[in-house]
Design a protein around this motif. Structure first.
Motif, mmCIF file in Angstrom:
data_model
loop_
_atom_site.group_PDB
_atom_site.id
_atom_site.type_symbol
_atom_site.label_atom_id
_atom_site.label_comp_id
_atom_site.label_asym_id
_atom_site.label_seq_id
_atom_site.Cartn_x
_atom_site.Cartn_y
_atom_site.Cartn_z
ATOM 1 N N MET A 37 0.882 -1.074 -0.142
ATOM 2 C CA MET A 37 -0.032 -0.073 0.032
ATOM 3 C C MET A 37 0.958 1.221 0.055
ATOM 4 O O MET A 37 1.882 1.245 0.615
ATOM 5 C CB MET A 37 -0.878 -0.030 1.117
ATOM 6 C CG MET A 37 -1.917 1.013 1.182
ATOM 7 S SD MET A 37 -3.299 0.887 2.444
ATOM 8 C CE MET A 37 -2.299 1.640 3.924
ATOM 9 N N ASN A 38 0.311 2.429 -0.516
ATOM 10 C CA ASN A 38 0.972 3.699 -0.553
ATOM 11 C C ASN A 38 1.091 4.061 0.909
ATOM 12 O O ASN A 38 0.145 4.040 1.301
ATOM 13 C CB ASN A 38 0.421 4.695 -1.738
ATOM 14 C CG ASN A 38 0.535 3.979 -3.274
ATOM 15 O OD1 ASN A 38 1.813 3.580 -3.545
ATOM 16 N ND2 ASN A 38 -0.407 4.046 -3.868
ATOM 17 N N LYS A 39 2.108 4.812 1.387
ATOM 18 C CA LYS A 39 2.118 5.515 2.520
ATOM 19 C C LYS A 39 1.449 6.781 2.384
ATOM 20 O O LYS A 39 0.858 7.080 3.113
ATOM 21 C CB LYS A 39 3.772 5.630 2.772
ATOM 22 C CG LYS A 39 4.018 6.154 4.170
ATOM 23 C CD LYS A 39 3.634 5.102 5.399
ATOM 24 C CE LYS A 39 3.583 5.996 6.795
ATOM 25 N NZ LYS A 39 2.928 5.088 7.796
ATOM 26 N N LEU A 40 1.792 7.525 1.391
ATOM 27 C CA LEU A 40 1.292 8.892 1.177
ATOM 28 C C LEU A 40 0.792 8.924 -0.238
ATOM 29 O O LEU A 40 1.316 8.382 -1.187
ATOM 30 C CB LEU A 40 2.701 10.123 1.007
ATOM 31 C CG LEU A 40 3.353 9.836 2.463
ATOM 32 C CD1 LEU A 40 4.974 10.910 2.273
ATOM 33 C CD2 LEU A 40 2.656 10.151 3.722
ATOM 34 N N GLU A 41 0.045 9.986 -0.385
ATOM 35 C CA GLU A 41 -0.818 9.906 -1.734
ATOM 36 C C GLU A 41 -1.509 11.115 -1.781
ATOM 37 O O GLU A 41 -1.895 11.658 -0.699
ATOM 38 C CB GLU A 41 -1.689 8.852 -2.066
ATOM 39 C CG GLU A 41 -2.285 8.382 -3.334
ATOM 40 C CD GLU A 41 -2.787 7.150 -3.462
ATOM 41 O OE1 GLU A 41 -3.153 6.417 -2.360
ATOM 42 O OE2 GLU A 41 -3.391 6.731 -4.574
ATOM 43 N N SER A 42 -1.627 11.727 -3.056
ATOM 44 C CA SER A 42 -2.398 13.046 -3.270
ATOM 45 C C SER A 42 -3.139 12.556 -4.545
ATOM 46 O O SER A 42 -2.671 12.135 -5.595
ATOM 47 C CB SER A 42 -1.583 14.125 -3.381
ATOM 48 O OG SER A 42 -0.527 13.905 -4.445
ATOM 49 N N LYS A 43 -4.424 12.922 -4.252
ATOM 50 C CA LYS A 43 -5.353 13.039 -5.545
ATOM 51 C C LYS A 43 -5.902 14.078 -6.082
ATOM 52 O O LYS A 43 -6.632 14.764 -4.983
ATOM 53 C CB LYS A 43 -6.490 11.699 -5.072
ATOM 54 C CG LYS A 43 -6.122 10.213 -4.995
ATOM 55 C CD LYS A 43 -7.205 9.421 -4.510
ATOM 56 C CE LYS A 43 -6.841 7.754 -4.238
ATOM 57 N NZ LYS A 43 -7.716 7.281 -3.917
ATOM 58 N N GLN A 44 -5.800 14.368 -7.099
ATOM 59 C CA GLN A 44 -6.592 15.633 -7.573
ATOM 60 C C GLN A 44 -6.500 17.068 -6.657
ATOM 61 O O GLN A 44 -7.402 17.684 -6.446
ATOM 62 C CB GLN A 44 -7.866 15.428 -8.077
ATOM 63 C CG GLN A 44 -8.433 14.324 -8.910
ATOM 64 C CD GLN A 44 -7.863 14.865 -10.560
ATOM 65 O OE1 GLN A 44 -7.205 14.333 -11.073
ATOM 66 N NE2 GLN A 44 -8.649 15.943 -10.813
ATOM 67 N N VAL A 45 -5.213 17.086 -6.342
ATOM 68 C CA VAL A 45 -4.930 18.292 -5.209
ATOM 69 C C VAL A 45 -4.822 19.548 -5.805
ATOM 70 O O VAL A 45 -3.982 19.518 -6.874
ATOM 71 C CB VAL A 45 -3.705 17.684 -4.234
ATOM 72 C CG1 VAL A 45 -3.170 18.936 -3.413
ATOM 73 C CG2 VAL A 45 -4.127 16.764 -3.159
ATOM 74 N N ASN A 46 -5.507 20.568 -5.434
ATOM 75 C CA ASN A 46 -5.228 21.903 -5.904
ATOM 76 C C ASN A 46 -5.128 22.582 -4.388
ATOM 77 O O ASN A 46 -5.863 22.340 -3.762
ATOM 78 C CB ASN A 46 -6.389 22.379 -6.821
ATOM 79 C CG ASN A 46 -6.405 21.638 -8.112
ATOM 80 O OD1 ASN A 46 -5.884 22.406 -8.872
ATOM 81 N ND2 ASN A 46 -7.190 20.788 -8.105
ATOM 82 N N PHE A 47 -4.211 23.591 -4.695
ATOM 83 C CA PHE A 47 -4.073 24.194 -3.522
ATOM 84 C C PHE A 47 -3.866 25.864 -3.821
ATOM 85 O O PHE A 47 -3.205 26.182 -4.946
ATOM 86 C CB PHE A 47 -2.777 23.771 -2.579
ATOM 87 C CG PHE A 47 -2.620 24.776 -1.410
ATOM 88 C CD1 PHE A 47 -3.163 24.082 -0.229
ATOM 89 C CD2 PHE A 47 -1.645 25.901 -1.044
ATOM 90 C CE1 PHE A 47 -2.994 24.839 0.862
ATOM 91 C CE2 PHE A 47 -1.802 26.406 0.112
ATOM 92 C CZ PHE A 47 -2.430 25.862 1.295
ATOM 93 N N TYR A 48 -4.379 26.849 -3.041
ATOM 94 C CA TYR A 48 -4.600 28.198 -3.467
ATOM 95 C C TYR A 48 -3.991 28.979 -2.175
ATOM 96 O O TYR A 48 -4.485 28.887 -1.047
ATOM 97 C CB TYR A 48 -6.073 28.565 -3.814
ATOM 98 C CG TYR A 48 -6.524 27.768 -4.750
ATOM 99 C CD1 TYR A 48 -6.678 28.198 -6.240
ATOM 100 C CD2 TYR A 48 -7.280 26.390 -4.546
ATOM 101 C CE1 TYR A 48 -7.236 27.536 -7.126
ATOM 102 C CE2 TYR A 48 -7.769 25.977 -5.658
ATOM 103 C CZ TYR A 48 -8.015 26.468 -6.900
ATOM 104 O OH TYR A 48 -8.428 25.798 -7.724
ATOM 105 N N TYR A 49 -3.178 30.022 -2.636
ATOM 106 C CA TYR A 49 -2.776 30.979 -1.604
ATOM 107 C C TYR A 49 -3.650 32.291 -2.142
ATOM 108 O O TYR A 49 -3.466 33.068 -3.212
ATOM 109 C CB TYR A 49 -1.558 31.369 -1.899
ATOM 110 C CG TYR A 49 -0.374 30.263 -1.157
ATOM 111 C CD1 TYR A 49 -0.231 30.261 0.262
ATOM 112 C CD2 TYR A 49 0.225 29.659 -1.952
ATOM 113 C CE1 TYR A 49 0.598 29.181 0.656
ATOM 114 C CE2 TYR A 49 1.225 28.662 -1.634
ATOM 115 C CZ TYR A 49 1.051 28.596 -0.232
ATOM 116 O OH TYR A 49 2.238 27.370 0.033
#
Lengths: 219, 250
Positions: free
Chosen positions: B1-13
């Motif tokens: 299993m993956n330890k860390l994952e991001s799915k469709q992550v968008n981040f805004y300042y």
């Protein structure tokens, strides 16, 4: 062009100079052999020192570029390929020099007859053309042109094989001249090796351009 | 299993779109290097995994950030517990104005551990893990500020490790260190990956090549390429990656 790129460009310039010099050496040794011209052969032996100097200079510059610029990806492949091709070119320079020594030592028409009979000069001409064409592939980053070399090297190998069988048969018929026959076998072997060097150079060009290692594999 | 994952992550300042549709999966017990020019979003991405971006006002996240199969941004997540499992090491060593011993013991104490023997053992074990023990064993009560920069950084790594996280996030951990200290920290990263999942942001291409198993190249908030480090540094698939790592970025 940034500083690193101009360093690579300088390296490439020296390298092409070395390549042209070696190709000329090989071509001149072919001409010296065809005409059994001792003076021309002597000149090739003298010029070999220049090839050796360039070999050392290019090796040193490659080492410096790796140490100072830590090249990666295509730049790393370029420098690694250059290090190997440089060695192969130096060997071609040695071959030209050794063939020239053969010309200087042999003043016997026996050799002319045998060289004609075994198609040494045809093989030699193809080896010279290969070296020029593989240089063109390098200058123009043309992997397909490099690949074309493989087939043409096989042609040289074929002539050499046929020549070998022919000389062995001649030895059986005329064992008194075995030493002279063996010298022509060695001469043909050198010419064939010059062709092999172009093939090895072509492999390095493909590695540099396409990141594919094809040596020891079917081409 | 993956330890860390991001799915469709968008981040805004605010209105600035800092991360764009980042999909990435990181295996356990590996080192992943995040590379890219300044402002490409790599540090922002790193800080998603311990929710440090929460501390910055006027930011917004969409998508999922997952650790051990759990979306760490879902409602009800205990951020303190999350940060216990994700230790972080920063660019400049930042020891607390305390003794060497207390720096490492700090995390244990704030987590309510009072057993003196347990704390002593854990401090010793952790300092040994970061290969600092021989250098500090006789001066544990001295101020951490007496240590060299390289020693301070290894102490900070020990402090992060004392609470036994499973993930270590490193944001340019050697950029303020000399080559010897850098080499010690890199050697440490190599040793630690057997027990931890490490994500490291670095501007040093050679460091990324030396220490990581996988490399992700970010540019203008996009994940341009992610792959095995050996492949990225010998024959990247994307031209932009090649241009960046060979210094031909325009």
């Amino acid at each position: 062009m940034n500083h690193f790129e101009s360093e690579l460009e300088g390296l490439k310039k020296d390298f092409i100079k070395m390549w042209e010099l070696v190709a000329l050496q090989l071509k001149s040794s072919l001409n010296a052999l065809a005409s059994m011209d001792h003076e021309k052969a002597q000149q090739i032996i003298i010029t070999e020192m220049e090839v050796n100097d360039l070999d050392l200079k290019i090796s040193k510059n490659c080492e410096n570029i790796i140490a100072l610029y830590n090249p990666v990806a295509v730049d790393l492949r370029f420098v690694l390929a250059l290090i190997k091709i440089n060695t192969y070119l130096e060997k071609v320079g040695d071959i030209a020099s050794k063939i020239s020594k053969f010309v200087i030592k042999s003043g016997d028409p026996f050799y002319n007859d045998l060289i004609n009979k075994t198609q040494t000069l045809a093989m030699f001409e193809e080896a010279c053309d290969l070296l020029y064409d593989v240089m063109e592939a390098f200058k123009t980053n043309d992997a397909q042109k490099a690949r074309d070399i493989f087939k043409r090297d096989e042609f040289i190998n074929e002539i050499n094989k046929t020549a070998f069988i022919s000389i062995i048969n001649s030895i059986k018929e005329n064992p008194d001249n075995i030493e002279k026959y063996l010298k022509v076998i060695a001469l043909n072997r050198r010419v064939e090796k010059a062709g092999d060097m172009s093939k090895l150079i072509a492999e390095e060009i493909i590695f540099y351009i396409e990141a594919k290692v094809i040596r020891h594999r079917g081409k | 299993m993956n330890k860390l994952e991001s799915k469709q992550v968008n981040f805004y300042y605010g209105s600035s779109h800092a991360l764009k549709d980042i999909n990435l999966a990181i295996e356990a017990n590996t080192v992943t290097a995040l590379i890219g020019p300044s402002g490409c979003g790599k540090s922002t991405y790193l800080r998603l995994f311990n929710r440090m971006n929460d501390l910055i006002s006027d930011t917004r996240l969409t998508g999922e950030v997952i650790i051990d199969g759990v979306n760490i941004y879902k409602k009800g997540i205990n951020v303190d517990n999350l940060r216990k499992m994700t230790g972080m090491v920063f660019q400049k060593p930042n020891p607390f104005p305390k003794s060497i011993f207390e720096n490492v013991a700090y995390g244990l104490r704030v987590n309510g551990i009072t057993d003196k023997k347990f704390i002593e053992e854990r401090v010793e074990t952790t300092i040994k893990q970061v290969v600092l023990w021989d250098e500090v064993k006789d001066k544990l009560k001295k101020s951490a500020f007496e240590l060299s920069g390289g020693q301070q950084q290894r102490l900070c790594i020990a402090r992060a490790m004392a609470i036994q996280p499973s993930v270590i996030l490193m944001d340019e951990p050697t950029s303020a260190l000399d080559p010897i200290s850098t080499s010690k920290v890199e050697e440490l990263i190599h040793e630690l990956k057997t027990k931890y999942t490490i994500v490291i942001v670095t501007h040093n291409m050679q460091q990324a090549a030396r220490v990581s198993d996988h490399t992700a190249f970010f540019y203008l908030g996009e994940l341009v390429e992610y792959g095995v480090t050996k492949q990225i540094f010998t024959n990247p698939n994307v031209e932009r990656t090649q241009n960046y790592i060979t210094g031909r970025f325009g």
